[in-house]
Design an enzyme around this catalytic site. Structure first.
Site, PDB file in Angstrom:
ATOM      1  N   LYS A  59       0.509  -1.298  -0.352  1.00 59.29           N
ATOM      2  CA  LYS A  59      -0.028  -0.241  -0.378  1.00 59.29           C
ATOM      3  C   LYS A  59       0.968   1.141   0.077  1.00 59.29           C
ATOM      4  O   LYS A  59       1.963   1.189   0.444  1.00 59.29           O
ATOM      5  CB  LYS A  59      -0.970   0.573   1.312  1.00 59.29           C
ATOM      6  CG  LYS A  59      -0.348  -0.298   2.874  1.00 59.29           C
ATOM      7  CD  LYS A  59       0.484   1.220   3.161  1.00 59.29           C
ATOM      8  CE  LYS A  59       1.006   0.858   4.514  1.00 59.29           C
ATOM      9  NZ  LYS A  59       1.720   2.650   4.617  1.00 59.29           N
ATOM     10  N   LEU A  99      11.143  -4.570   3.705  1.00 62.20           N
ATOM     11  CA  LEU A  99      10.867  -4.387   5.369  1.00 62.20           C
ATOM     12  C   LEU A  99      11.689  -3.201   5.506  1.00 62.20           C
ATOM     13  O   LEU A  99      12.571  -2.203   5.148  1.00 62.20           O
ATOM     14  CB  LEU A  99      11.741  -4.947   5.664  1.00 62.20           C
ATOM     15  CG  LEU A  99      11.143  -6.732   6.167  1.00 62.20           C
ATOM     16  CD1 LEU A  99      12.430  -7.483   7.300  1.00 62.20           C
ATOM     17  CD2 LEU A  99      10.127  -6.978   6.725  1.00 62.20           C
ATOM     18  N   GLY A 147       7.082   1.612   4.558  1.00 59.87           N
ATOM     19  CA  GLY A 147       5.648   1.834   4.768  1.00 59.87           C
ATOM     20  C   GLY A 147       5.598   1.750   3.537  1.00 59.87           C
ATOM     21  O   GLY A 147       4.460   2.454   3.751  1.00 59.87           O
ATOM     22  N   LEU A 148       5.247   0.903   2.977  1.00 61.62           N
ATOM     23  CA  LEU A 148       5.282  -0.368   1.944  1.00 61.62           C
ATOM     24  C   LEU A 148       3.449  -1.579   3.139  1.00 61.62           C
ATOM     25  O   LEU A 148       2.619  -2.041   2.035  1.00 61.62           O
ATOM     26  CB  LEU A 148       5.132  -0.873   0.997  1.00 61.62           C
ATOM     27  CG  LEU A 148       6.182  -0.106   0.618  1.00 61.62           C
ATOM     28  CD1 LEU A 148       6.974  -0.629  -0.407  1.00 61.62           C
ATOM     29  CD2 LEU A 148       5.075   1.169  -0.111  1.00 61.62           C
ATOM     30  N   GLY A 149       3.978  -1.224   3.376  1.00 58.12           N
ATOM     31  CA  GLY A 149       2.753  -2.657   5.435  1.00 58.12           C
ATOM     32  C   GLY A 149       2.614  -3.613   4.541  1.00 58.12           C
ATOM     33  O   GLY A 149       1.651  -4.975   4.909  1.00 58.12           O
ATOM     34  N   GLY A 150       4.422  -4.621   3.861  1.00 53.61           N
ATOM     35  CA  GLY A 150       3.828  -5.774   3.955  1.00 53.61           C
ATOM     36  C   GLY A 150       4.384  -6.351   5.120  1.00 53.61           C
ATOM     37  O   GLY A 150       3.320  -7.726   4.564  1.00 53.61           O
ATOM     38  N   SER A 154       2.221  -6.440   7.156  1.00 54.91           N
ATOM     39  CA  SER A 154       0.663  -6.422   7.465  1.00 54.91           C
ATOM     40  C   SER A 154      -0.284  -6.733   6.781  1.00 54.91           C
ATOM     41  O   SER A 154      -1.428  -7.612   6.978  1.00 54.91           O
ATOM     42  CB  SER A 154      -0.272  -4.855   7.688  1.00 54.91           C
ATOM     43  OG  SER A 154       0.729  -4.235   8.888  1.00 54.91           O
ATOM     44  N   SER A 155       0.395  -6.888   5.278  1.00 54.22           N
ATOM     45  CA  SER A 155      -0.807  -7.560   4.050  1.00 54.22           C
ATOM     46  C   SER A 155      -0.300  -8.721   4.205  1.00 54.22           C
ATOM     47  O   SER A 155      -1.233  -9.494   3.621  1.00 54.22           O
ATOM     48  CB  SER A 155       0.558  -6.705   2.874  1.00 54.22           C
ATOM     49  OG  SER A 155      -0.642  -7.070   1.905  1.00 54.22           O
ATOM     50  N   ASP A 168      -2.164  -1.772  10.148  1.00 55.48           N
ATOM     51  CA  ASP A 168      -2.806  -1.650   9.091  1.00 55.48           C
ATOM     52  C   ASP A 168      -3.451  -3.200   8.868  1.00 55.48           C
ATOM     53  O   ASP A 168      -4.063  -2.403   7.237  1.00 55.48           O
ATOM     54  CB  ASP A 168      -0.961  -1.558   8.638  1.00 55.48           C
ATOM     55  CG  ASP A 168      -1.061   0.120   8.250  1.00 55.48           C
ATOM     56  OD1 ASP A 168      -1.279   0.749   8.636  1.00 55.48           O
ATOM     57  OD2 ASP A 168       0.667   0.311   7.722  1.00 55.48           O
TER      58      ASP A 168
END
Length: 296
Positions: A14, A103, A106-109, A111-112, A144
């Site tokens: 994201k 990692l 800030g791309l939410g890896g 959490s995704s 997230d």
């Protein structure tokens, strides 16, 4: 018949198209306003049922111990909830993760990955939980995670867990990953972080869609650029081509473009100095869309 495995389950990254800090709760959590944008840059998870009740990660990672991996924690939580609420013991699972999302970017890896695990295993284990039930589990794993479970772009408030679906304009993004990993807590603890941005009214969202390239800002960016000069360099360089900004608490920096051709030209110019990705904005989470429409 319930399948024995699910392969190639996407966990998309994201972007935060803007991120405003509007206050702070008494428990220390920050009150945010943001728009979450799904992009077609994904990790891929593969799930295979075991003959015992163990949950194992079959890919190694020097960066994240298995017990701290959000995908593993999500699987264990779901297994526990199925047994607690339904009295059904479920078989264990092997989880293989193809990790593409960096990692600390800030791309939410992470959490995704957790959200994809909850969605996929709810199907694989015939858990029968609705999205709202999975969201109740997801919020225990990270702020997230609920967004990825909602499965479409959203306006987030609260600590990012109160979500209102929004349609964002189609577009392409150049994403730069500076050679640093940013600890989220470090940014939020900073005394230099402003926490009083004026709240947004939903009535303003038509303007957001018209002015997407210039709407709002990332309140965390100023702090992150001071602490990590590489982020400042990335913002400055990408700003030559548009309104570049950081996503989340960093370190990734992005800029939106109207066409793939334009985005790839910019990425090519930057690729000798930066780790760049060209990604497309998505309206829906590809796995959730697939699972929701199975059997139709």
């Amino acid at each position: 018949m319930i399948p024995e495995c699910l392969r190639n389950c996407p966990a998309p990254a994201k972007l935060n198209l803007f991120l405003h800090v509007i206050g702070r709760r008494q428990d220390g959590y920050h009150l945010l306003e943001t728009v979450f944008q799904l992009i077609d840059f994904c990790d891929y998870l593969h799930f295979t049922c075991r003959n015992d009740h163990l949950i194992k990660r079959v890919t190694s990672s020097e960066q994240i111990p298995e017990e701290d991996d959000l995908a593993i924690r999500a699987a264990k939580l779901l297994q526990k909830e199925i047994f607690r609420q339904k009295g059904i013991p479920v078989r264990g699972v092997d989880i293989e993760i193809e990790k593409n999302i960096p990692l600390g970017g800030g791309l939410g890896g992470g959490s995704s990955d957790a959200a994809t695990t909850l969605m996929a295993l709810n199907h694989l284990w015939n858990g029968g939980f609705e999205t709202k039930d999975l969201i109740s589990m997801g919020v225990q794993l990270g702020a997230d995670v609920p967004f990825f479970l909602v499965g479409q772009n959203a306006f987030g408030t609260g600590i990012g867990d109160k979500l209102t679906p929004v349609n964002t304009p189609d577009g392409w993004f150049v994403v730069i990953k500076p050679p640093v990993a940013v600890p989220t807590a470090l940014i939020f603890r900073s005394n230099e972080l402003t926490r009083n941005t004026e709240p947004i009214k939903m009535a303003n969202f038509p303007d957001f869609c018209k002015k997407i390239n210039h709407f709002g800002r990332n309140d965390l960016q100023v702090v992150a650029m001071k602490l990590f000069p590489e982020i400042r360099k990335a913002v400055n360089e990408l700003s030559q081509f548009g309104n570049a900004r950081m996503t989340g608490s960093g370190a990734c920096v992005f800029c939106r473009f109207a066409s793939e051709t334009e985005a790839r030209k910019v990425a090519t110019r930057l690729s000798s100095r930066w780790n760049t990705q060209v990604v497309k904005g998505l309206q829906n989470h590809p796995l959730k869309y697939l699972l929701d429409n199975m059997g139709e």
